[in-house]
Design an enzyme around this catalytic site. Structure first.
Site, PDB file in Angstrom:
ATOM      1  N   CYS A  69       7.182   1.529  -0.461  1.00  0.00           N
ATOM      2  CA  CYS A  69       8.350   1.000  -1.178  1.00  0.00           C
ATOM      3  C   CYS A  69       8.359   1.484  -2.635  1.00  0.00           C
ATOM      4  CB  CYS A  69       8.306  -0.524  -1.106  1.00  0.00           C
ATOM      5  SG  CYS A  69       9.454  -1.380  -2.197  1.00  0.00           S
ATOM      6  N   CYS A  72       8.494  -1.286  -5.234  1.00  0.00           N
ATOM      7  CA  CYS A  72       7.200  -1.989  -5.251  1.00  0.00           C
ATOM      8  C   CYS A  72       6.199  -1.218  -6.109  1.00  0.00           C
ATOM      9  CB  CYS A  72       6.636  -2.123  -3.841  1.00  0.00           C
ATOM     10  SG  CYS A  72       7.637  -3.106  -2.719  1.00  0.00           S
TER      11      CYS A  72
END
Length: 144
Positions: A69, A72
């Site tokens: 991600c 993230c």
């Protein structure tokens, strides 16, 4: 009579009772003798998450993330910086939803990154999307 708090060791998961006024005095674990607060988020698995959730008497802020991600990855350093500033008032942890899929499903994590703030083992608030360290700190303080 001094009030004390139970704090789970980030290294060996032993539960320690610490006088509240000594939280900032760099307390060490009674079992492994390592520092209870490292200024870094704790990587949590299903079992260690449950122990931190059920046994910590300080708020618990969890970042649910995955290694693939992009947002993230961008938020990772901000979350680590927030840990430096928020400990020992809170325990910050990270759960890799790629590895701990059951935990993500159990808590109904629908998007990542998602931060969930727990108080006394109960979800208090959640926030999805990447944030700066200042944003994380401000959000947490507004919830406590």
């Amino acid at each position: 009579m001094m009030s004390s708090l139970h704090v789970v060791c980030p290294h060996c998961s032993a539960v320690n009772r610490i006088p509240a006024e000594r939280l900032a005095a760099e307390p060490k674990c009674g079992k492994c003798s390592r520092q209870l607060f490292t200024g870094k988020p704790v990587d949590l698995s299903q079992s260690t998450f449950q122990k931190h959730l059920q046994k910590n008497e300080i708020p618990l802020l969890i970042d649910f993330w995955a290694p693939w991600c992009g947002p993230c990855k961008m938020m990772g350093p901000a979350f680590a910086d927030a840990a430096l500033q928020l400990e020992p008032r809170l325990r910050l942890g990270k759960v890799n939803t790629e590895v701990e899929q059951n935990l993500g499903a159990q808590l109904q994590i629908r998007s990542i990154p998602t931060m969930v703030l727990f108080l006394n083992g109960v979800e208090k608030a959640r926030q999805s999307g990447a944030m700066t360290s200042a944003g994380i700190i401000q959000w947490v303080q507004s919830q406590l």
